[in-house]
Write an enzyme that holds these catalytic residues in place. Structure first.
Site, PDB file in Angstrom:
ATOM      1  N   ASN A  62      27.979  52.693  38.496  1.00 50.83           N
ATOM      2  CA  ASN A  62      27.832  51.555  39.413  1.00 50.83           C
ATOM      3  C   ASN A  62      28.228  51.828  40.856  1.00 50.83           C
ATOM      4  OD1 ASN A  62      26.679  49.877  37.582  1.00 50.83           O
ATOM      5  ND2 ASN A  62      28.544  48.739  37.101  1.00 50.83           N
ATOM      6  N   GLU A 126      19.487  51.431  39.553  1.00 51.94           N
ATOM      7  CA  GLU A 126      19.434  50.108  38.914  1.00 51.94           C
ATOM      8  C   GLU A 126      19.405  49.057  40.018  1.00 51.94           C
ATOM      9  OE1 GLU A 126      22.166  48.909  35.444  1.00 51.94           O
ATOM     10  OE2 GLU A 126      23.058  47.874  37.144  1.00 51.94           O
ATOM     11  N   TRP A 216      34.910  41.945  26.594  1.00 48.73           N
ATOM     12  CA  TRP A 216      34.033  42.780  27.421  1.00 48.73           C
ATOM     13  C   TRP A 216      34.741  44.087  27.755  1.00 48.73           C
ATOM     14  CZ3 TRP A 216      35.134  43.607  32.837  1.00 48.73           C
ATOM     15  CH2 TRP A 216      34.270  44.577  33.404  1.00 48.73           C
ATOM     16  N   ARG A 247      28.489  37.465  30.832  1.00 49.94           N
ATOM     17  CA  ARG A 247      28.014  38.425  29.849  1.00 49.94           C
ATOM     18  C   ARG A 247      27.120  37.747  28.811  1.00 49.94           C
ATOM     19  NH1 ARG A 247      28.807  41.417  33.213  1.00 49.94           N
ATOM     20  NH2 ARG A 247      30.176  43.205  33.335  1.00 49.94           N
ATOM     21  N   ASP A 350      20.214  49.904  26.951  1.00 52.32           N
ATOM     22  CA  ASP A 350      21.248  49.400  27.857  1.00 52.32           C
ATOM     23  C   ASP A 350      22.493  48.994  27.063  1.00 52.32           C
ATOM     24  OD1 ASP A 350      22.189  48.566  30.445  1.00 52.32           O
ATOM     25  OD2 ASP A 350      21.911  46.489  29.767  1.00 52.32           O
ATOM     26  N   HIS A 387      36.559  47.214  38.838  1.00 54.26           N
ATOM     27  CA  HIS A 387      35.226  46.585  38.750  1.00 54.26           C
ATOM     28  C   HIS A 387      35.187  45.474  39.794  1.00 54.26           C
ATOM     29  CE1 HIS A 387      31.675  44.704  36.902  1.00 54.26           C
ATOM     30  NE2 HIS A 387      31.524  45.758  36.127  1.00 54.26           N
ATOM     31  N   SER A 438      33.279  53.274  37.241  1.00 54.35           N
ATOM     32  CA  SER A 438      33.665  54.521  36.561  1.00 54.35           C
ATOM     33  C   SER A 438      33.740  55.682  37.550  1.00 54.35           C
ATOM     34  CB  SER A 438      32.663  54.836  35.449  1.00 54.35           C
ATOM     35  OG  SER A 438      31.359  54.991  35.976  1.00 54.35           O
TER      36      SER A 438
HETATM   37  O1  SFD Z   1      27.939  47.413  33.034  1.00 52.84           O
HETATM   38  C1  SFD Z   1      47.519  54.465  28.189  1.00 52.84           C
HETATM   39  N1  SFD Z   1      32.560  49.774  33.736  1.00 52.84           N
HETATM   40  C2  SFD Z   1      31.430  50.251  34.396  1.00 52.84           C
HETATM   41  N2  SFD Z   1      31.440  51.220  35.337  1.00 52.84           N
HETATM   42  C3  SFD Z   1      30.293  51.833  35.753  1.00 52.84           C
HETATM   43  O2  SFD Z   1      30.326  52.729  36.608  1.00 52.84           O
HETATM   44  N3  SFD Z   1      29.079  51.460  35.216  1.00 52.84           N
HETATM   45  C4  SFD Z   1      28.964  50.469  34.274  1.00 52.84           C
HETATM   46  O3  SFD Z   1      27.882  50.219  33.734  1.00 52.84           O
HETATM   47  C5  SFD Z   1      30.153  49.724  33.970  1.00 52.84           C
HETATM   48  N4  SFD Z   1      30.154  48.584  33.120  1.00 52.84           N
HETATM   49  C6  SFD Z   1      31.140  48.581  32.144  1.00 52.84           C
HETATM   50  C7  SFD Z   1      32.413  49.114  32.485  1.00 52.84           C
HETATM   51  C8  SFD Z   1      33.447  49.019  31.541  1.00 52.84           C
HETATM   52  C9  SFD Z   1      33.172  48.446  30.271  1.00 52.84           C
HETATM   53  C10 SFD Z   1      34.288  48.336  29.283  1.00 52.84           C
HETATM   54  C11 SFD Z   1      31.885  47.985  29.941  1.00 52.84           C
HETATM   55  C12 SFD Z   1      30.872  48.071  30.874  1.00 52.84           C
HETATM   56  C13 SFD Z   1      31.596  47.427  28.594  1.00 52.84           C
HETATM   57  C14 SFD Z   1      33.872  49.958  34.387  1.00 52.84           C
HETATM   58  C15 SFD Z   1      34.524  51.330  34.224  1.00 52.84           C
HETATM   59  O4  SFD Z   1      34.500  51.731  32.892  1.00 52.84           O
HETATM   60  C16 SFD Z   1      35.954  51.263  34.751  1.00 52.84           C
HETATM   61  O5  SFD Z   1      35.879  50.859  36.099  1.00 52.84           O
HETATM   62  C17 SFD Z   1      36.744  52.581  34.680  1.00 52.84           C
HETATM   63  O6  SFD Z   1      36.697  53.122  33.375  1.00 52.84           O
HETATM   64  C18 SFD Z   1      38.201  52.383  35.089  1.00 52.84           C
HETATM   65  O7  SFD Z   1      38.870  53.607  34.993  1.00 52.84           O
HETATM   66  P1  SFD Z   1      40.478  53.691  34.687  1.00 52.84           P
HETATM   67  O8  SFD Z   1      40.817  55.119  34.553  1.00 52.84           O
HETATM   68  O9  SFD Z   1      41.201  52.852  35.665  1.00 52.84           O
HETATM   69  O10 SFD Z   1      40.635  52.945  33.248  1.00 52.84           O
HETATM   70  P2  SFD Z   1      40.144  53.448  31.808  1.00 52.84           P
HETATM   71  O11 SFD Z   1      38.945  54.309  31.902  1.00 52.84           O
HETATM   72  O12 SFD Z   1      40.038  52.218  30.958  1.00 52.84           O
HETATM   73  O13 SFD Z   1      41.367  54.365  31.266  1.00 52.84           O
HETATM   74  C19 SFD Z   1      42.614  53.852  30.932  1.00 52.84           C
HETATM   75  C20 SFD Z   1      43.372  54.944  30.182  1.00 52.84           C
HETATM   76  O14 SFD Z   1      44.739  54.603  30.017  1.00 52.84           O
HETATM   77  C21 SFD Z   1      45.142  54.839  28.684  1.00 52.84           C
HETATM   78  N5  SFD Z   1      46.279  53.976  28.437  1.00 52.84           N
HETATM   79  N6  SFD Z   1      47.945  55.734  28.059  1.00 52.84           N
HETATM   80  C22 SFD Z   1      49.255  55.912  27.772  1.00 52.84           C
HETATM   81  N7  SFD Z   1      50.147  54.869  27.620  1.00 52.84           N
HETATM   82  C23 SFD Z   1      49.729  53.576  27.738  1.00 52.84           C
HETATM   83  N8  SFD Z   1      50.600  52.577  27.599  1.00 52.84           N
HETATM   84  C24 SFD Z   1      48.351  53.338  28.033  1.00 52.84           C
HETATM   85  N9  SFD Z   1      47.602  52.210  28.221  1.00 52.84           N
HETATM   86  C25 SFD Z   1      46.344  52.622  28.463  1.00 52.84           C
HETATM   87  C26 SFD Z   1      43.881  54.540  27.884  1.00 52.84           C
HETATM   88  O15 SFD Z   1      43.908  55.091  26.580  1.00 52.84           O
HETATM   89  C27 SFD Z   1      42.841  55.207  28.765  1.00 52.84           C
HETATM   90  O16 SFD Z   1      42.830  56.587  28.553  1.00 52.84           O
HETATM   91  S1  SFD Z   1      29.283  47.202  33.520  1.00 52.84           S
HETATM   92  O17 SFD Z   1      29.897  46.071  32.881  1.00 52.84           O
HETATM   93  O18 SFD Z   1      29.309  47.069  34.944  1.00 52.84           O
HETATM   94  P1  AMP Z   2      27.533  43.910  35.515  1.00 57.22           P
HETATM   95  O1  AMP Z   2      26.626  44.346  34.435  1.00 57.22           O
HETATM   96  O2  AMP Z   2      27.572  42.426  35.702  1.00 57.22           O
HETATM   97  O3  AMP Z   2      28.888  44.529  35.411  1.00 57.22           O
HETATM   98  O4  AMP Z   2      26.917  44.466  36.879  1.00 57.22           O
HETATM   99  C1  AMP Z   2      26.702  45.815  37.124  1.00 57.22           C
HETATM  100  C2  AMP Z   2      26.537  46.000  38.612  1.00 57.22           C
HETATM  101  O5  AMP Z   2      25.489  45.162  39.098  1.00 57.22           O
HETATM  102  C3  AMP Z   2      27.750  45.620  39.423  1.00 57.22           C
HETATM  103  O6  AMP Z   2      27.765  46.473  40.548  1.00 57.22           O
HETATM  104  C4  AMP Z   2      27.487  44.194  39.834  1.00 57.22           C
HETATM  105  O7  AMP Z   2      28.170  43.841  41.014  1.00 57.22           O
HETATM  106  C5  AMP Z   2      25.980  44.232  40.062  1.00 57.22           C
HETATM  107  N1  AMP Z   2      25.304  42.954  39.800  1.00 57.22           N
HETATM  108  C6  AMP Z   2      25.212  42.303  38.624  1.00 57.22           C
HETATM  109  N2  AMP Z   2      24.492  41.167  38.749  1.00 57.22           N
HETATM  110  C7  AMP Z   2      24.112  41.103  40.035  1.00 57.22           C
HETATM  111  C8  AMP Z   2      23.361  40.179  40.794  1.00 57.22           C
HETATM  112  N3  AMP Z   2      22.836  39.078  40.249  1.00 57.22           N
HETATM  113  N4  AMP Z   2      23.187  40.437  42.115  1.00 57.22           N
HETATM  114  C9  AMP Z   2      23.716  41.535  42.676  1.00 57.22           C
HETATM  115  N5  AMP Z   2      24.437  42.450  42.021  1.00 57.22           N
HETATM  116  C10 AMP Z   2      24.637  42.245  40.718  1.00 57.22           C
END
Ligand code: SFD
Ligand code: AMP
Length: 630
Positions: A62, A126, A216, A247, A350, A387, A438
């Protein structure tokens, strides 16, 4: 006290967490540490291959700015992020991540991540900032690079990090315990990089019964980052900002691909498009109501207005979107058939790439996305800094991106270091720099790790850990096992007991308080001073009872501490919503007693817990922009 061995590990840089930010940190730290003869150690509560938010994979990256190709400028990205969070943004941090994020994406591709390509070999977007990937194995690929760089002998998996070890105001390491064997770990370090993700299940989820664990964001991220930094006495920012993702209902499939790639509309139960019928509402939130794209919280808000008026359910018009795209092929029946198949495959992939349960729910309920619309809904609140939420530690920006005005406020020596010397934060752990996702989390991990190694070089003194402090921590952390062992036999039902509370029941209590008083799903994301004050009272009783948490085994011991961490995140949240006397993010939360956005609140609401006095100290910090640096 339970019979536990204590194992000590001494290192230079300790990375806590094994997710996207930590993997980025590992790769970068290993490089610089080798040059400087330093040791880097990483600890994850789970197994890095599938730990954290990317466990199931993702279907998009993203954050990709495309700086080199001239697709966008740094300023473009910073403008987008600032507007999306209604002005409350640390531009120096956002720009620092944005100028490095593309190289993380290129590394992912080099390591084997398939990124979709068009006929000319360019990335398939995207949306403006998002790239499509075949991302089922995303985390495995990124973790493999981190493990190779660091060496598996420097990686400790299935160790739950609980607390920082403090020596006066300095962090000198962390303690935790194995969730597989009776071992208490003491990690001594010169610097600690916190990357333990965000907090899920602080609020009551929509899921119940069999579906309870479904959320989520990953339910195993329990606020460890926020707890760690709070307990170390670090200043926190944006603790009032929670993310409410819209969602697909009940299995939490993301909507981004539908809105951006498939150009879908969402309509209410009367077939009205709330983005059109409610457009007038945006005037109340200018200037942000007027920007493109409409900020995520305002998109939510327009939808919620329909829901509150009883105009639900809300549907993603998948059938309409797919048919609109395929319509261009109507003249050629074979081409049309092929395109429809392709779109159907993309729609399923997806979810199969990142939210498998949504694909299962579709299959279980006979959904064919090309034929029928699917319900979407606003989910419960999440605490994430990466996020579309901004909560996290208040960290220093990079020196070269400061102006004369920002430098005294946003810079203190090492980029992405918290206000406690030696603690660095990245990803969900660092605040006020949203839209990292990510790739940006990985990039921020790399930036913070390089700075943390520089800090270790500048501060070569060995970490001074007081054995007495460690013994006290050990006794306190293992106490829930003792409580269970001592009392469980005195009741016919080990779940219901006058002497203790089990972590699941404790979590339910926390979630109920947050849901009803702090603006959860049940309260339709609305709250007020009176509600929050009542919530605070109940949270204090909960805190008293946290001393009576009981654990039957190691797994439950982890559950106990996860819920204590959630409770601290909850308290920071309630206190900060109380402090910010306005409504800035309708659609994330709405304060009914202060229902408008106020000019004098174009400011950060920061908060610090004082480890010496136990006091919470909120503070207003100016929002300053860095226009001339972009
Ligand atoms: O579609 C301990 N995210 C999305 N990012 C994207 O780039 N594209 C997407 O498509 C994304 N979408 C999405 C995303 C996340 C999820 C769950 C879904 C969909 C369903 C967001 C990214 O994944 C997110 O921004 C990053 O992963 C954040 O990275 P970070 O490193 O801040 O968090 P992490 O990856 O969750 O890792 C956490 C780690 O900590 C560990 N941990 N270890 C030791 N002791 C403890 N007490 C701990 N507590 C946690 C964990 O095990 C893990 O290793 S969409 O929705 O937009
Ligand atoms: P999401 O699946 O909602 O986590 O969205 C994935 C990415 O698309 C994120 O960067 C969001 O900010 C963006 N996004 C989702 N919906 C919209 C929308 N309606 N308009 C603009 N950006 C969006």
């Amino acid at each position: 006290m339970a019979n536990f061995e204590t194992r000590e590990v001494t290192t230079d840089l300790l990375i806590v967490g094994g997710g996207m930010a930590a993997c980025g940190a590992a790769v970068e730290a290993a490089y610089w540490a080798k040059k400087k003869g330093l040791k880097v150690t990483l600890v994850d509560k789970a197994a890095m291959d599938r730990s954290g938010a990317v466990a199931m994979g993702l279907s998009a990256i993203n954050q990709y700015v495309g700086l080199k190709d001239g697709q966008n400028t740094l300023k473009d990205y910073v403008d987008y992020v600032r507007n999306d969070l209604m002005g409350i943004t640390r531009e120096d941090l956002v720009a620092n991540i944005a100028r490095h994020v593309d190289s993380s994406v290129h590394l992912f591709e080099k390591w084997g991540l398939p990124i979709w390509k068009d006929e000319k070999g360019g990335y398939v977007h995207e949306g403006r900032w998002q790239l499509m990937i075949n991302g089922e194995s995303y985390k495995v690929i990124v973790a493999e690079a981190a493990k190779t760089a660091l060496g598996t002998e420097n990686i400790y998996e299935r160790i739950f990090i609980t607390e920082p070890i403090m020596n006066d105001d300095k962090c000198v390491g962390a303690v935790g315990f194995s969730v597989r064997e009776n071992v208490f770990y003491v990690f001594k370090a010169k610097a600690v990089l916190v990357a333990m993700g965000g907090a899920v299940h602080v609020f009551k989820p929509r899921s119940s019964g069999e579906g309870l664990g479904r959320a989520w964001y990953p339910p195993w991220n329990s606020g460890s980052s926020a707890y760690f930094t709070l307990k170390a006495g670090a200043e926190m920012t944006c603790q009032e900002v929670r993310f409410i993702p819209v969602r697909f209902k009940d299995a939490y499939g993301p909507v981004g691909a539908w809105f951006l790639l498939f150009k879908s509309r969402a309509t209410n139960g009367m077939d009205e498009n709330y983005m059109e019928t409610r457009k007038g509402e945006l005037e109340k939130w200018v200037p942000y109501g007027k920007v493109k794209p409409v900020p995520a919280n305002l998109r939510n808000w327009l939808m919620l207005l329909d829901v509150m008026d009883g105009k639900g359910p809300i549907f993603m018009r998948t059938e309409e979107a797919i048919n609109n795209i395929a319509a261009a092929y109507k003249e050629d029946p074979a081409g049309y058939k092929k395109k429809m198949k392709e779109l159907e495959t993309e729609a399923w992939e997806d979810f199969l790439d990142m939210t498998i349960s949504q694909a299962i729910l579709w299959a279980a309920t006979n959904v064919a996305p090309e034929e029928a619309k699917s319900e979407i809904a606003a989910a419960e609140p999440y605490f994430i800094g990466s996020h579309s939420g901004a909560s996290g530690a208040w960290v220093s920006g990079p020196e070269d991106l400061q102006t004369d005005a920002t430098k005294p406020v946003y810079f203190w020596g090492y980029a992405h270091m918290a206000t406690v010397p030696g603690i660095f934060c990245a990803g969900d752990a660092s605040g006020a720099s949203i839209h990292k996702f990510s790739s940006g989390s990985h990039a921020e991990g790399r930036i913070a790790a390089k700075e943390a190694i520089r800090y270790c070089v500048d501060h070569p003194e060995a970490p001074a850990v007081d054995a007495k402090v460690v013994e006290e921590l050990k006794a306190r952390i293992l106490k829930p096992l003792d409580i269970f062992a001592q009392h469980s036999k005195y009741s016919s039902d080990p779940d219901i007991h006058p002497e203790y509370i089990r972590p699941k029941m404790f979590m339910f209590r926390l979630q109920k308080i947050m849901d009803e008083y702090a603006g959860g799903v049940t309260a339709q994301f609305k709250t007020s001073k009176a509600q929050l004050q009542k919530g605070m009272t109940l949270l204090q009783f909960l805190k008293e009872d946290s001393e009576k948490l009981a654990a039957e085994d190691l797994h439950e011991l982890m559950r106990c501490w996860e819920n204590v961490q959630r409770m601290w995140q909850a308290e920071a949240h309630v206190r900060t919503i109380l402090f910010r006397e306005e409504t800035r993010w309708p659609g994330y939360y709405f304060r009914t007693d202060t229902p408008t956005m106020k000019e004098d609140w174009l400011a950060f609401a920061n908060i610090t817990w004082n480890p010496k006095t136990g006091e919470w100290i909120p503070k207003k910090v100016p929002v300053l922009y860095i226009n001339d640096k972009l």
